[in-house]
Write a protein that holds these residues in place. Structure first.
Motif, PDB file in Angstrom:
ATOM      1  N   ALA A 132       3.817   9.598   1.851  1.00  0.00           N
ATOM      2  CA  ALA A 132       4.053   8.078   1.339  1.00  0.00           C
ATOM      3  C   ALA A 132       5.357   7.406   1.700  1.00  0.00           C
ATOM      4  CB  ALA A 132       4.034   8.219  -0.090  1.00  0.00           C
TER       5      ALA A 132
ATOM      6  N   ALA B 208       1.877  14.906   0.193  1.00  0.00           N
ATOM      7  CA  ALA B 208       1.309  13.587  -0.157  1.00  0.00           C
ATOM      8  C   ALA B 208       2.802  12.696  -0.364  1.00  0.00           C
ATOM      9  CB  ALA B 208       0.589  13.283  -1.331  1.00  0.00           C
TER      10      ALA B 208
ATOM     11  N   SER C 251       1.482   6.983  -6.670  1.00  0.00           N
ATOM     12  CA  SER C 251       0.523   8.042  -6.923  1.00  0.00           C
ATOM     13  C   SER C 251       1.101   9.317  -6.661  1.00  0.00           C
ATOM     14  CB  SER C 251      -0.565   7.814  -6.040  1.00  0.00           C
ATOM     15  OG  SER C 251      -1.659   8.755  -6.185  1.00  0.00           O
ATOM     16  N   ALA C 252       1.724   9.638  -5.609  1.00  0.00           N
ATOM     17  CA  ALA C 252       2.364  10.993  -5.151  1.00  0.00           C
ATOM     18  C   ALA C 252       3.369  11.398  -6.029  1.00  0.00           C
ATOM     19  CB  ALA C 252       3.136  10.897  -3.799  1.00  0.00           C
TER      20      ALA C 252
ATOM     21  N   LYS D   1       0.875  -1.257  -0.014  1.00  0.00           N
ATOM     22  CA  LYS D   1      -0.043   0.049   0.140  1.00  0.00           C
ATOM     23  C   LYS D   1       0.906   0.957  -0.056  1.00  0.00           C
ATOM     24  CE  LYS D   1      -4.027  -1.953   2.434  1.00  0.00           C
ATOM     25  NZ  LYS D   1      -4.634  -2.053   3.696  1.00  0.00           N
TER      26      LYS D   1
ATOM     27  N   ARG E  86       2.137   1.940  -3.649  1.00  0.00           N
ATOM     28  CA  ARG E  86       1.147   2.412  -4.271  1.00  0.00           C
ATOM     29  C   ARG E  86       0.861   3.840  -4.007  1.00  0.00           C
ATOM     30  NH1 ARG E  86      -0.923  -2.697  -3.444  1.00  0.00           N
ATOM     31  NH2 ARG E  86      -2.363  -1.956  -2.074  1.00  0.00           N
ATOM     32  N   ARG E  87       0.990   4.366  -2.679  1.00  0.00           N
ATOM     33  CA  ARG E  87       0.790   5.622  -2.399  1.00  0.00           C
ATOM     34  C   ARG E  87       2.130   6.400  -2.774  1.00  0.00           C
ATOM     35  NH1 ARG E  87      -0.020   6.295   3.963  1.00  0.00           N
ATOM     36  NH2 ARG E  87       0.119   8.607   3.267  1.00  0.00           N
ATOM     37  N   LYS E  88       3.223   6.115  -3.187  1.00  0.00           N
ATOM     38  CA  LYS E  88       4.500   6.638  -3.477  1.00  0.00           C
ATOM     39  C   LYS E  88       4.086   7.046  -4.907  1.00  0.00           C
ATOM     40  CE  LYS E  88       9.299   6.207  -4.102  1.00  0.00           C
ATOM     41  NZ  LYS E  88       9.546   5.752  -5.366  1.00  0.00           N
TER      42      LYS E  88
END
Length: 109
Positions: free
Chosen positions: A95, A91, A62-63, A55, A58-60
């Motif tokens: 991340a 963000a 997206s950021a 997770k 994936r946040r990284k």
């Protein structure tokens, strides 16, 4: 099975406490996956720490996309781009912190 018959009995997840299980029940996921004490997983069987690491990754990603878009907008002089850049940087920081937290949890084992 190549030859012969195989019989499967499916039970409703709500019946887990009435079954002979191999350990102490911790949790029964809605899909029926049973978690035993000391062996908690996600509903699809992934280790919780691995799931958190995925997770965070994936946040990284997206950021990074948000940050690239915001930087382009700042270069182009788009109205409000500075605010979006600030949000994207925040963000990214969150991340990266999540990734470090996930790595620290793996090191604790």
């Amino acid at each position: 099975v190549l030859k012969g018959k195989k019989k499967f009995r499916l039970f409703d997840p709500s019946e887990a406490e009435n079954m002979y299980t191999r350990g102490e029940l911790l949790k029964v996921h809605p899909n029926g996956r049973i978690n035993y004490t000391g062996e908690e997983t996600t509903a699809y069987g992934a280790d919780l720490k691995s799931d958190e690491a995925a997770k965070a990754s994936r946040r990284k990603i997206s950021a990074e996309k948000m940050l690239e878009a915001a930087e382009r907008e700042v270069e182009q002089g788009v109205e409000g781009a500075e605010d979006r850049l600030e949000l994207a940087e925040r963000a990214m920081d969150e991340a990266l912190d999540a990734i470090l937290d996930a790595e620290e949890d793996e090191d604790d084992e």
